[in-house]
Design an enzyme around this catalytic site. Structure first.
Site, PDB file in Angstrom:
ATOM      1  N   GLY A   1       0.854  -1.184   0.000  1.00 55.89           N
ATOM      2  CA  GLY A   1       0.000   0.000   0.000  1.00 55.89           C
ATOM      3  C   GLY A   1       0.881   1.222   0.000  1.00 55.89           C
ATOM      4  CB  THR A   2       3.237   2.454  -1.450  1.00 58.46           C
ATOM      5  OG1 THR A   2       4.140   3.537  -1.454  1.00 58.46           O
ATOM      6  CG2 THR A   2       3.339   1.733  -2.772  1.00 58.46           C
ATOM      7  CB  THR A   3       1.141   7.094  -3.616  1.00 58.04           C
ATOM      8  OG1 THR A   3      -0.080   6.751  -3.007  1.00 58.04           O
ATOM      9  CG2 THR A   3       0.903   7.678  -4.984  1.00 58.04           C
TER      10      THR A   3
ATOM     11  CE  LYS B   1       5.923   3.635   1.512  1.00 56.27           C
ATOM     12  NZ  LYS B   1       4.486   3.710   1.284  1.00 56.27           N
TER      13      LYS B   1
ATOM     14  CB  SER C   1      -2.801   1.085  -3.105  1.00 56.53           C
ATOM     15  OG  SER C   1      -2.102   1.815  -2.123  1.00 56.53           O
TER      16      SER C   1
END
Lengths: 202, 262
Positions: free
Chosen positions: B53-55, B86, B183
């Protein structure tokens, strides 16, 4: 979801593919070139996952180029030989880690002066055809080909049929594929006829 | 000298021919059913869910490359961390982003760093971004079906200029002008697609990268925390800022209200 289709005409072959790369609901790229040039007078339109598409086409095209180089340019493989080589590699990989690619290989045989189009699927089936399609595109365009194809049609007529096929996909196919790239292979080699988005625009 | 080089060449950095696999009869099936991929809800039934779950996003423009990411790590509905890095600094000229399995991303990008360093030592020059991304894509290819989860962008500035490649766990490798992964990527694309131009100034580009992440964290529950933003130029990358997206929220709210009042 890739659309790949092609048609032979008097003096050449036209190949067309969509330019979209997508996963789930996202389009990652809309200017991909899915028609790989193999040798000076042949190219392969490929459908399948990007990984297999790239690995298979790079493997086949580099080996074909190596074969020609090793013979110091004296042996130029015909499209028939190239198609059979590619099919053989698909067959060898089938029971190990198959390439999930469906391919239309188009070429111009410079010795016999005839264009040739080959249909090859991921199960290593091979068939010489006058026109054809891979994937869902076939459901929409094969009937157009069946109706409009003529033996020894001219380039302009063949291109018109290809454009009718693209138009049909835009109208009826659920998946949005705004851009298509069209290449022709004739006695002068492989050249781009037109594209929806420049593959080099990266 | 050439002969000596070739005899010293080792296959140390190539993917191993013997993989460590679970000691079960069908390792690939075991991995697929127990370590579900990053997409969708396929690990809903598992007790141990992967951190995902990340952008993340990166885009090229005339002034270089902007890499902008969030910092939230979720395990199901639990926020495991709000301070994940990240962006992986592979070397002073190469950056990689992390989306999917955190362990997979950091391990394999660190491994990529090793391969890049070996390339430098053997060839006497820095590796190109095309080659670096190809090395990573080949590694991912060889582990296909083993349940790796990684969606990354490899970016840097080499002899051919700024380059940006998207590489993921099924061996896809795409070259492009901008990508967003995770996501929250659809939300980030909304802002990016609307305002991206080749000829952004550096300030405008940083603002765009910042806002795209902010909007993604606002709508996507699995993204949030701090926006880490990097700028890659010919001289290498620099870290531009690390701003909490909550602070951005109130700052943008004020801007909008003062704009409306005028």
């Amino acid at each position: 979801m890739d659309s790949v289709f092609g048609i032979t005409y008097k003096g050449g072959v036209i190949l067309a593919t969509d330019q979209t790369n997508a996963r789930s609901i996202l389009t990652y790229q809309h200017n991909l070139d899915k028609i790989t040039n193999l040798t000076s007078h042949s190219a392969m339109g490929v459908s399948g996952p990007n990984c297999d598409m790239v690995n298979f086409t790079e493997y086949i095209s580099k080996n074909l180029q190596l074969y020609e180089l090793s013979s110091h340019g004296t042996i130029k493989l015909s499209p028939y030989a190239q198609a059979n080589f590619a099919r053989n590699e698909l067959a060898k990989a089938l029971r190990k880690g198959p390439f999930q690619v469906n391919v239309l290989l188009g070429g111009y045989d410079t010795k016999k002066d005839v264009p040739e189009l080959y249909f090859m699927d991921y199960l290593a089936a091979l068939q010489k055809i006058k026109f054809g399609a891979q994937g869902y595109a076939g459901n929409f365009v094969l009937s157009i080909f069946d109706k409009e194809y003529r033996e020894d049609m001219e380039f302009e007529a063949a291109l018109k049929v290809i454009e009718q096929c693209i138009q049909e996909l835009h109208v009826r196919f659920l998946i949005n594929q705004p851009n298509f790239i069209i290449k022709k292979i004739d006695k002068d080699g492989v050249s781009v006829v037109k594209f929806g988005a420049d593959p080099a625009d990266t | 000298a050439n002969k000596m080089m070739s005899s010293m060449t080792m296959a140390a950095a190539a993917p191993p021919t013997q993989f460590d696999v679970p000691n079960v009869s069908d390792p690939a099936l075991y991995c697929r059913s127990n370590f579900a991929s990053a997409c969708g809800n396929s690990d809903a039934a598992q007790t141990v869910k992967f951190a995902k779950g990340t952008t993340t996003l990166a885009f090229k423009f005339n002034g270089g490359i902007i890499v902008s990411v969030d910092s939230r790590s979720t395990m199901g509905a639990y926020i495991a961390s709000g301070t994940v890095q990240k962006v992986i600094e592979i070397n002073p000229f190469l950056l990689g982003t992390m989306a999917g399995g955190a362990a997979d991303c950091s391990f394999w990008e660190r491994n990529l760093g090793t391969q890049c360093r070996l390339y430098e030592l053997r060839n006497g020059k820095r590796i190109s971004v095309a080659s670096a991304s190809k090395l990573l894509a080949n590694t991912m290819s060889s582990y296909r079906g083993y349940g790796l989860s990684m969606g990354t962008m490899v970016t840097g500035w080499d002899e051919t200029g700024p380059q940006l490649y998207y590489v993921d766990d099924d061996g896809t490798r795409l070259k492009g002008k901008y990508f967003s992964v995770g996501s929250g990527s659809t939300y980030a694309y909304g802002v990016l697609d609307t305002h991206y131009r080749d000829d952004l100034t550096v300030e405008e580009a940083i603002d765009l990268g910042k806002r795209a992440i902010y909007h993604a964290t606002h709508r996507d529950a699995a993204s949030g925390g701090i926006n880490n933003l990097y700028h890659v130029t010919k001289e290498g990358w620099i870290k531009v800022h690390a701003i909490d997206v909550n602070d951005m929220h109130y700052q943008f709210k004020e801007e909008r209200e003062s704009g409306m009042a005028n």
